[in-house]
Design a protein around this motif. Structure first.
Motif, PDB file in Angstrom:
ATOM      1  N   VAL A  12       0.864  -1.179   0.000  1.00  0.00           N
ATOM      2  CA  VAL A  12       0.000   0.000   0.000  1.00  0.00           C
ATOM      3  C   VAL A  12       0.902   1.231   0.000  1.00  0.00           C
ATOM      4  O   VAL A  12       1.725   1.410   0.898  1.00  0.00           O
ATOM      5  CB  VAL A  12      -0.939   0.009   1.224  1.00  0.00           C
ATOM      6  CG1 VAL A  12      -1.773   1.270   1.240  1.00  0.00           C
ATOM      7  CG2 VAL A  12      -1.833  -1.215   1.223  1.00  0.00           C
ATOM      8  N   LEU A  13       0.740   2.068  -1.029  1.00  0.00           N
ATOM      9  CA  LEU A  13       1.540   3.279  -1.135  1.00  0.00           C
ATOM     10  C   LEU A  13       0.911   4.437  -0.370  1.00  0.00           C
ATOM     11  O   LEU A  13       1.593   5.385  -0.006  1.00  0.00           O
ATOM     12  CB  LEU A  13       1.727   3.666  -2.601  1.00  0.00           C
ATOM     13  CG  LEU A  13       2.442   2.651  -3.478  1.00  0.00           C
ATOM     14  CD1 LEU A  13       2.478   3.125  -4.910  1.00  0.00           C
ATOM     15  CD2 LEU A  13       3.845   2.395  -2.959  1.00  0.00           C
ATOM     16  N   GLY A  14      -0.380   4.365  -0.186  1.00  0.00           N
ATOM     17  CA  GLY A  14      -1.089   5.439   0.503  1.00  0.00           C
ATOM     18  C   GLY A  14      -2.533   5.491   0.053  1.00  0.00           C
ATOM     19  O   GLY A  14      -3.040   4.575  -0.600  1.00  0.00           O
ATOM     20  N   ARG A  15      -3.181   6.578   0.415  1.00  0.00           N
ATOM     21  CA  ARG A  15      -4.567   6.815   0.031  1.00  0.00           C
ATOM     22  C   ARG A  15      -4.651   8.184  -0.625  1.00  0.00           C
ATOM     23  O   ARG A  15      -4.051   9.130  -0.136  1.00  0.00           O
ATOM     24  CB  ARG A  15      -5.482   6.771   1.241  1.00  0.00           C
ATOM     25  CG  ARG A  15      -5.577   5.414   1.897  1.00  0.00           C
ATOM     26  CD  ARG A  15      -6.389   5.458   3.173  1.00  0.00           C
ATOM     27  NE  ARG A  15      -7.802   5.182   3.027  1.00  0.00           N
ATOM     28  CZ  ARG A  15      -8.343   4.013   2.731  1.00  0.00           C
ATOM     29  NH1 ARG A  15      -7.559   2.997   2.497  1.00  0.00           N
ATOM     30  NH2 ARG A  15      -9.632   3.860   2.654  1.00  0.00           N
ATOM     31  N   VAL A  16      -5.396   8.248  -1.711  1.00  0.00           N
ATOM     32  CA  VAL A  16      -5.625   9.519  -2.388  1.00  0.00           C
ATOM     33  C   VAL A  16      -7.127   9.694  -2.503  1.00  0.00           C
ATOM     34  O   VAL A  16      -7.813   8.830  -3.065  1.00  0.00           O
ATOM     35  CB  VAL A  16      -4.956   9.545  -3.780  1.00  0.00           C
ATOM     36  CG1 VAL A  16      -5.237  10.849  -4.488  1.00  0.00           C
ATOM     37  CG2 VAL A  16      -3.462   9.317  -3.656  1.00  0.00           C
ATOM     38  N   SER A  17      -7.638  10.759  -1.942  1.00  0.00           N
ATOM     39  CA  SER A  17      -9.080  11.025  -1.907  1.00  0.00           C
ATOM     40  C   SER A  17      -9.843   9.841  -1.311  1.00  0.00           C
ATOM     41  O   SER A  17     -10.919   9.488  -1.770  1.00  0.00           O
ATOM     42  CB  SER A  17      -9.613  11.345  -3.304  1.00  0.00           C
ATOM     43  OG  SER A  17      -9.032  12.516  -3.791  1.00  0.00           O
ATOM     44  N   GLY A  18      -9.244   9.208  -0.316  1.00  0.00           N
ATOM     45  CA  GLY A  18      -9.897   8.094   0.353  1.00  0.00           C
ATOM     46  C   GLY A  18      -9.770   6.758  -0.363  1.00  0.00           C
ATOM     47  O   GLY A  18     -10.253   5.747   0.130  1.00  0.00           O
ATOM     48  N   VAL A  19      -9.125   6.730  -1.517  1.00  0.00           N
ATOM     49  CA  VAL A  19      -8.970   5.499  -2.296  1.00  0.00           C
ATOM     50  C   VAL A  19      -7.577   4.930  -2.042  1.00  0.00           C
ATOM     51  O   VAL A  19      -6.578   5.622  -2.240  1.00  0.00           O
ATOM     52  CB  VAL A  19      -9.150   5.775  -3.807  1.00  0.00           C
ATOM     53  CG1 VAL A  19      -8.932   4.515  -4.620  1.00  0.00           C
ATOM     54  CG2 VAL A  19     -10.513   6.376  -4.082  1.00  0.00           C
ATOM     55  N   PRO A  20      -7.485   3.669  -1.594  1.00  0.00           N
ATOM     56  CA  PRO A  20      -6.153   3.091  -1.393  1.00  0.00           C
ATOM     57  C   PRO A  20      -5.428   2.884  -2.719  1.00  0.00           C
ATOM     58  O   PRO A  20      -6.032   2.478  -3.710  1.00  0.00           O
ATOM     59  CB  PRO A  20      -6.425   1.757  -0.711  1.00  0.00           C
ATOM     60  CG  PRO A  20      -7.872   1.502  -0.805  1.00  0.00           C
ATOM     61  CD  PRO A  20      -8.550   2.763  -1.212  1.00  0.00           C
ATOM     62  N   VAL A  21      -4.147   3.201  -2.710  1.00  0.00           N
ATOM     63  CA  VAL A  21      -3.303   3.018  -3.886  1.00  0.00           C
ATOM     64  C   VAL A  21      -2.288   1.936  -3.540  1.00  0.00           C
ATOM     65  O   VAL A  21      -1.549   2.056  -2.567  1.00  0.00           O
ATOM     66  CB  VAL A  21      -2.582   4.326  -4.271  1.00  0.00           C
ATOM     67  CG1 VAL A  21      -1.677   4.111  -5.474  1.00  0.00           C
ATOM     68  CG2 VAL A  21      -3.588   5.430  -4.538  1.00  0.00           C
ATOM     69  N   ARG A  22      -2.294   0.867  -4.332  1.00  0.00           N
ATOM     70  CA  ARG A  22      -1.381  -0.253  -4.101  1.00  0.00           C
ATOM     71  C   ARG A  22      -0.470  -0.422  -5.308  1.00  0.00           C
ATOM     72  O   ARG A  22      -0.851  -0.107  -6.426  1.00  0.00           O
ATOM     73  CB  ARG A  22      -2.168  -1.547  -3.897  1.00  0.00           C
ATOM     74  CG  ARG A  22      -3.166  -1.489  -2.787  1.00  0.00           C
ATOM     75  CD  ARG A  22      -3.933  -2.812  -2.689  1.00  0.00           C
ATOM     76  NE  ARG A  22      -5.162  -2.691  -1.959  1.00  0.00           N
ATOM     77  CZ  ARG A  22      -5.262  -2.576  -0.644  1.00  0.00           C
ATOM     78  NH1 ARG A  22      -4.175  -2.554   0.076  1.00  0.00           N
ATOM     79  NH2 ARG A  22      -6.430  -2.471  -0.052  1.00  0.00           N
ATOM     80  N   ALA A  23       0.731  -0.943  -5.047  1.00  0.00           N
ATOM     81  CA  ALA A  23       1.674  -1.217  -6.135  1.00  0.00           C
ATOM     82  C   ALA A  23       2.208  -2.633  -5.967  1.00  0.00           C
ATOM     83  O   ALA A  23       2.469  -3.088  -4.859  1.00  0.00           O
ATOM     84  CB  ALA A  23       2.826  -0.230  -6.119  1.00  0.00           C
TER      85      ALA A  23
END
Length: 120
Positions: A12-23
């Protein structure tokens, strides 16, 4: 082979606008390879920059490239939200990127002509 399968896991790289961003972990391998290739090319073009400078250029160019991919995928998620779709996550994979929605559907977008449908 088990080592390669471990690279398929996601971080998990973080959350942007409440959406989790995974790589996918393989992204970090690709970032390293791209950085080294661009650094090598930079040293051939301008030998005066030295290895640390070429490495900095390679990493900068690579990060800009991957940030642009993320912005592209985030734009898909943002448009989906304007169409009242719940975006579950944005996943950045080794060979393809995608965003996952709660439901799939075909919709008419108010941003496109009547002849164009977005399939989500």
């Amino acid at each position: 082979m088990q080592g390669f399968n471990a690279l398929r896991r996601q971080v998990v790289l973080g959350r942007v606008s409440g959406v989790p961003v995974r790589a996918d972990y393989r992204w970090f391998f690709v970032i390293g390879i791209m950085t080294l290739l661009i650094a090598a090319s930079t040293m051939q073009i301008s030998g005066e920059i030295g290895f640390p400078g070429a490495l900095a250029v390679g990493l900068s160019v690579t990060l800009i490239f991957f940030i642009s991919i993320f912005i592209h995928e985030f734009a898909h998620a943002a448009i989906a939200r304007t169409e009242n779709l719940e975006v579950v996550e944005i996943v950045l994979h080794f060979a393809l990127e995608f965003h996952r929605f709660l439901k799939s559907r075909v919709l008419q977008s108010r941003f496109c002509s009547q002849d164009f449908e977005i399939i989500i």
